[in-house]
Design a protein around this motif. Structure first.
Motif, PDB file in Angstrom:
ATOM      1  N   PHE A 194       0.823  -1.209   0.000  1.00  0.00           N
ATOM      2  CA  PHE A 194       0.000   0.000   0.000  1.00  0.00           C
ATOM      3  C   PHE A 194       0.862   1.267   0.000  1.00  0.00           C
ATOM      4  O   PHE A 194       0.505   2.269  -0.621  1.00  0.00           O
ATOM      5  N   PHE A 195       1.991   1.232   0.690  1.00  0.00           N
ATOM      6  CA  PHE A 195       2.901   2.380   0.663  1.00  0.00           C
ATOM      7  C   PHE A 195       3.415   2.617  -0.757  1.00  0.00           C
ATOM      8  O   PHE A 195       3.466   3.767  -1.226  1.00  0.00           O
ATOM      9  N   ALA A 196       3.770   1.540  -1.445  1.00  0.00           N
ATOM     10  CA  ALA A 196       4.274   1.666  -2.815  1.00  0.00           C
ATOM     11  C   ALA A 196       3.220   2.272  -3.737  1.00  0.00           C
ATOM     12  O   ALA A 196       3.520   3.149  -4.557  1.00  0.00           O
ATOM     13  N   VAL A 197       1.978   1.826  -3.599  1.00  0.00           N
ATOM     14  CA  VAL A 197       0.915   2.367  -4.452  1.00  0.00           C
ATOM     15  C   VAL A 197       0.652   3.837  -4.116  1.00  0.00           C
ATOM     16  O   VAL A 197       0.382   4.647  -5.010  1.00  0.00           O
ATOM     17  N   ALA A 198       0.747   4.205  -2.833  1.00  0.00           N
ATOM     18  CA  ALA A 198       0.564   5.614  -2.452  1.00  0.00           C
ATOM     19  C   ALA A 198       1.626   6.491  -3.099  1.00  0.00           C
ATOM     20  O   ALA A 198       1.324   7.589  -3.585  1.00  0.00           O
ATOM     21  N   VAL A 199       2.866   6.016  -3.126  1.00  0.00           N
ATOM     22  CA  VAL A 199       3.944   6.773  -3.772  1.00  0.00           C
ATOM     23  C   VAL A 199       3.670   6.907  -5.272  1.00  0.00           C
ATOM     24  O   VAL A 199       3.838   7.981  -5.867  1.00  0.00           O
ATOM     25  N   ILE A 200       3.248   5.817  -5.897  1.00  0.00           N
ATOM     26  CA  ILE A 200       2.906   5.864  -7.326  1.00  0.00           C
ATOM     27  C   ILE A 200       1.750   6.829  -7.559  1.00  0.00           C
ATOM     28  O   ILE A 200       1.754   7.610  -8.523  1.00  0.00           O
ATOM     29  N   ASP A 201       0.760   6.798  -6.683  1.00  0.00           N
ATOM     30  CA  ASP A 201      -0.391   7.704  -6.759  1.00  0.00           C
ATOM     31  C   ASP A 201       0.085   9.156  -6.775  1.00  0.00           C
ATOM     32  O   ASP A 201      -0.312   9.966  -7.628  1.00  0.00           O
ATOM     33  N   ILE A 202       0.965   9.501  -5.851  1.00  0.00           N
ATOM     34  CA  ILE A 202       1.479  10.872  -5.749  1.00  0.00           C
ATOM     35  C   ILE A 202       2.262  11.255  -7.004  1.00  0.00           C
ATOM     36  O   ILE A 202       2.070  12.340  -7.565  1.00  0.00           O
ATOM     37  N   LEU A 203       3.127  10.356  -7.459  1.00  0.00           N
ATOM     38  CA  LEU A 203       3.940  10.649  -8.644  1.00  0.00           C
ATOM     39  C   LEU A 203       3.075  10.826  -9.889  1.00  0.00           C
ATOM     40  O   LEU A 203       3.337  11.715 -10.717  1.00  0.00           O
ATOM     41  N   LEU A 204       2.039  10.012 -10.026  1.00  0.00           N
ATOM     42  CA  LEU A 204       1.150  10.141 -11.178  1.00  0.00           C
ATOM     43  C   LEU A 204       0.406  11.469 -11.148  1.00  0.00           C
ATOM     44  O   LEU A 204       0.234  12.120 -12.191  1.00  0.00           O
ATOM     45  N   ILE A 205      -0.045  11.875  -9.974  1.00  0.00           N
ATOM     46  CA  ILE A 205      -0.741  13.161  -9.849  1.00  0.00           C
ATOM     47  C   ILE A 205       0.174  14.301 -10.263  1.00  0.00           C
ATOM     48  O   ILE A 205      -0.207  15.197 -11.035  1.00  0.00           O
ATOM     49  N   LEU A 206       1.416  14.288  -9.763  1.00  0.00           N
ATOM     50  CA  LEU A 206       2.372  15.349 -10.089  1.00  0.00           C
ATOM     51  C   LEU A 206       2.755  15.296 -11.561  1.00  0.00           C
ATOM     52  O   LEU A 206       2.881  16.344 -12.226  1.00  0.00           O
ATOM     53  N   MET A 207       2.944  14.110 -12.086  1.00  0.00           N
ATOM     54  CA  MET A 207       3.338  13.957 -13.483  1.00  0.00           C
ATOM     55  C   MET A 207       2.280  14.545 -14.414  1.00  0.00           C
ATOM     56  O   MET A 207       2.605  15.288 -15.358  1.00  0.00           O
ATOM     57  N   ILE A 208       1.018  14.253 -14.133  1.00  0.00           N
ATOM     58  CA  ILE A 208      -0.055  14.762 -14.982  1.00  0.00           C
ATOM     59  C   ILE A 208      -0.252  16.258 -14.764  1.00  0.00           C
ATOM     60  O   ILE A 208      -0.478  17.012 -15.716  1.00  0.00           O
ATOM     61  N   ALA A 209      -0.139  16.715 -13.517  1.00  0.00           N
ATOM     62  CA  ALA A 209      -0.327  18.137 -13.228  1.00  0.00           C
ATOM     63  C   ALA A 209       0.685  18.999 -13.964  1.00  0.00           C
ATOM     64  O   ALA A 209       0.366  20.088 -14.441  1.00  0.00           O
ATOM     65  N   PHE A 210       1.940  18.507 -14.047  1.00  0.00           N
ATOM     66  CA  PHE A 210       2.998  19.285 -14.696  1.00  0.00           C
ATOM     67  C   PHE A 210       3.268  18.814 -16.127  1.00  0.00           C
ATOM     68  O   PHE A 210       4.253  19.228 -16.740  1.00  0.00           O
ATOM     69  N   HIS A 211       2.386  17.945 -16.648  1.00  0.00           N
ATOM     70  CA  HIS A 211       2.469  17.475 -18.034  1.00  0.00           C
ATOM     71  C   HIS A 211       3.841  16.883 -18.348  1.00  0.00           C
ATOM     72  O   HIS A 211       4.416  17.140 -19.412  1.00  0.00           O
ATOM     73  N   LEU A 212       4.362  16.090 -17.422  1.00  0.00           N
ATOM     74  CA  LEU A 212       5.631  15.412 -17.638  1.00  0.00           C
ATOM     75  C   LEU A 212       5.371  14.051 -18.274  1.00  0.00           C
ATOM     76  O   LEU A 212       4.658  13.226 -17.713  1.00  0.00           O
ATOM     77  N   PRO A 213       5.949  13.777 -19.443  1.00  0.00           N
ATOM     78  CA  PRO A 213       5.816  12.446 -20.028  1.00  0.00           C
ATOM     79  C   PRO A 213       6.442  11.397 -19.115  1.00  0.00           C
ATOM     80  O   PRO A 213       7.328  11.698 -18.309  1.00  0.00           O
ATOM     81  N   LEU A 214       6.005  10.149 -19.277  1.00  0.00           N
ATOM     82  CA  LEU A 214       6.471   9.086 -18.391  1.00  0.00           C
ATOM     83  C   LEU A 214       7.984   8.896 -18.478  1.00  0.00           C
ATOM     84  O   LEU A 214       8.655   8.761 -17.452  1.00  0.00           O
ATOM     85  N   ASP A 215       8.539   8.883 -19.707  1.00  0.00           N
ATOM     86  CA  ASP A 215       9.980   8.657 -19.820  1.00  0.00           C
ATOM     87  C   ASP A 215      10.773   9.792 -19.197  1.00  0.00           C
ATOM     88  O   ASP A 215      11.805   9.578 -18.555  1.00  0.00           O
ATOM     89  N   ALA A 216      10.272  11.041 -19.344  1.00  0.00           N
ATOM     90  CA  ALA A 216      10.955  12.172 -18.718  1.00  0.00           C
ATOM     91  C   ALA A 216      10.866  12.089 -17.203  1.00  0.00           C
ATOM     92  O   ALA A 216      11.828  12.422 -16.491  1.00  0.00           O
ATOM     93  N   THR A 217       9.720  11.632 -16.701  1.00  0.00           N
ATOM     94  CA  THR A 217       9.560  11.483 -15.248  1.00  0.00           C
ATOM     95  C   THR A 217      10.531  10.442 -14.697  1.00  0.00           C
ATOM     96  O   THR A 217      11.197  10.677 -13.683  1.00  0.00           O
ATOM     97  N   LEU A 218      10.621   9.303 -15.363  1.00  0.00           N
ATOM     98  CA  LEU A 218      11.505   8.243 -14.889  1.00  0.00           C
ATOM     99  C   LEU A 218      12.961   8.677 -14.919  1.00  0.00           C
ATOM    100  O   LEU A 218      13.742   8.369 -14.024  1.00  0.00           O
ATOM    101  N   ARG A 219      13.347   9.447 -15.944  1.00  0.00           N
ATOM    102  CA  ARG A 219      14.723   9.924 -16.035  1.00  0.00           C
ATOM    103  C   ARG A 219      15.020  11.009 -15.012  1.00  0.00           C
ATOM    104  O   ARG A 219      16.182  11.319 -14.758  1.00  0.00           O
ATOM    105  N   SER A 220      13.969  11.594 -14.434  1.00  0.00           N
ATOM    106  CA  SER A 220      14.157  12.709 -13.504  1.00  0.00           C
ATOM    107  C   SER A 220      14.092  12.295 -12.042  1.00  0.00           C
ATOM    108  O   SER A 220      14.251  13.142 -11.164  1.00  0.00           O
ATOM    109  N   VAL A 221      13.858  11.013 -11.775  1.00  0.00           N
ATOM    110  CA  VAL A 221      13.740  10.559 -10.385  1.00  0.00           C
ATOM    111  C   VAL A 221      14.989  10.886  -9.589  1.00  0.00           C
ATOM    112  O   VAL A 221      14.930  11.293  -8.422  1.00  0.00           O
TER     113      VAL A 221
END
Length: 451
Positions: free
Chosen positions: A71-98
């Motif tokens: 559940f902790f892992a899914v919560a982290v993914i939940d947060i990252l997805l919200i931020l990624m969509i809010a700032f219009h970051l593509p998935l590959d750019a998000t992963l490279r920016s971790v």
């Protein structure tokens, strides 16, 4: 009568007490916070309810410690997805920016701290309840839980998805609309200053827009012709660099695999221009130290170097804690006036990055009845943009400035969380302004012939 009893017994397998409890724990509880704030705030969550549902069902066969971890892992993914969509970051750019997270001041925003705490706390609460009632829930039907999860998915698609739509039409940019290219710039023998303003979307209300426009109008006239408009955007901040500097939709991941790209900085460098990038944050963020030279920048000026070279002790911002935009304006002006080579400067601003740190007692009186803009957040953000516009106007008004075209343009939409604040901007567009220097070689003669 026996047949009716059989139907009732069949339904009870799907909608009994245990099925309802399972639905509340994995279908409702992880989404309850977002349901409560949905009338006021925007958080895109298309996948998250389904992820909580899936991990909840999987947890019925996991040991208790693993349930918390899942559940902790899914919560982290939940947060990252919200931020990624809010700032219009593509998935590959998000992963490279971790790996860039270490450059951020993650405790610098109370809003983010509360948000992250609530999301993770709610997820761990669901994990606790699931572990506590697991023996009874193992045989519970998941149908009601699935219905709840997909209900939240549908509600999000209805209420929040319109704010997440990105422009996918033909290429568009401020440089294209103004006709600025390496050929026209070099032919006019002018400097070029591009001020890429963090988070400056396109105001929906012309009166709100004029708060900033008036600052550039004040320096237009005999020396400059002021042009203004809106442009579509796609992506986030590095997408804006691709849009304006390279004339194509993309982001930094598109410029990592080759040593040279035919972008505006390179084209101008080949014509004898000094091409300078300036930004008040770390050069490693989004790997700018690697791909900026590839698109043609010959001089990189970022937080560490600027602070050391020019003795800049002040810091501004919250999560993006960097140099102050008001300190960089004079440095940009000085570079435009230095040396004999023509200059192209790309100044990416910083302090209006959301979450932002509002000014104290700002000039727009944002918390008073006389506020220049009737939404407090938008007004406070405009005060930060106003500092940049003041800097651009000051650079333009400098009598010692060589002929210089000054383009001020937003990088992407304004990623406001508050629904009322978001509605103060046009979806999918950014504002731009051009102070076209009338002293340019070709432009001077053209403008002089106009009545």
């Amino acid at each position: 009568m026996g047949e009716v009893a059989t139907d009732t017994d069949g339904l009870s397998r799907y909608f009994n007490r245990d099925a309802l409890l399972l639905a509340l724990i994995i279908g409702v509880l992880p989404n309850l916070f977002f349901l409560a704030v949905m009338p006021f705030y925007i958080a895109h969550r298309i996948l998250s309810p389904v992820l909580y549902l899936a991990v909840g069902l999987l947890s019925l066969v996991l040991p208790k410690p693993a349930i918390y971890a899942a559940f902790f892992a899914v919560a982290v993914i939940d947060i990252l997805l919200i931020l990624m969509i809010a700032f219009h970051l593509p998935l590959d750019a998000t992963l490279r920016s971790v790996t860039d997270l270490n450059t951020l001041n993650l405790g610098g925003s109370v809003f983010y701290i509360v948000f992250v705490t609530l999301v993770i706390g709610t997820a761990l609460g669901a994990a606790h309840l699931l572990g506590r009632h697991k023996p009874a829930l193992k045989s519970a039907s998941p149908i009601l839980a699935a219905l709840m999860a997909f209900l939240f998915v549908g509600l999000n698609m209805k209420v929040n998805n319109p704010y997440a739509v990105q422009y996918e039409g033909p290429m568009d940019s401020a440089l294209m609309q103004t006709g600025l290219s390496a050929e026209t710039i070099a032919a006019r023998e002018t400097n070029l200053l591009i001020v890429m303003v963090e988070g400056l979307g396109a105001y929906a209300d012309p009166d709100d827009r004029n708060v900033l426009a008036r600052k550039l109008e004040a320096v237009s006239g005999p020396r400059y012709a002021l042009e203004a408009g809106t442009s579509y955007y796609n992506g986030s901040t590095t997408g804006a660099a691709s849009r304006e500097l390279c004339g194509k939709w993309g982001d930094f991941t598109d410029y990592m695999d080759a040593s040279a790209y035919n972008c505006l900085p390179r084209q101008l460098a080949e014509r004898g221009y000094e091409t300078i990038a300036m930004h008040g944050f770390d050069v490693s963020m989004f790997r700018r130290d690697l791909w900026y030279p590839g698109i043609g920048f010959t001089s990189l000026n970022f937080k560490a170097q600027l602070a050391a070279d020019y003795d800049l002790p002040r810091r501004c911002g919250s999560v993006f804690d960097g140099l102050c935009d008001t300190d960089l304006g004079p440095l940009v002006a000085a570079k435009l006036k230095s040396g004999d080579a023509p200059k192209m400067i790309y100044w990416l601003t910083l302090n209006s990055h959301i979450p932002f740190e509002p000014k104290t007692n700002g000039a727009l009186a944002c918390k008073s009845a006389d506020a220049a803009i009737d939404n407090v957040q938008v007004c406070q953000l405009t005060e930060l943009w106003a500092d940049v516009f003041d800097a651009a106007a000051g650079i333009a008004a400098d009598p010692e400035l060589p002929p210089t075209d000054i383009l001020v343009v937003g990088d992407h939409h304004t990623p406001m969380w508050e629904r009322k604040a978001k509605d103060k901007f046009k979806l999918g567009q950014v504002d731009w302004y051009l102070l076209r220097d009338k002293r340019g070689k070709a432009q001077a003669a053209q403008l002089a012939s106009k009545p």
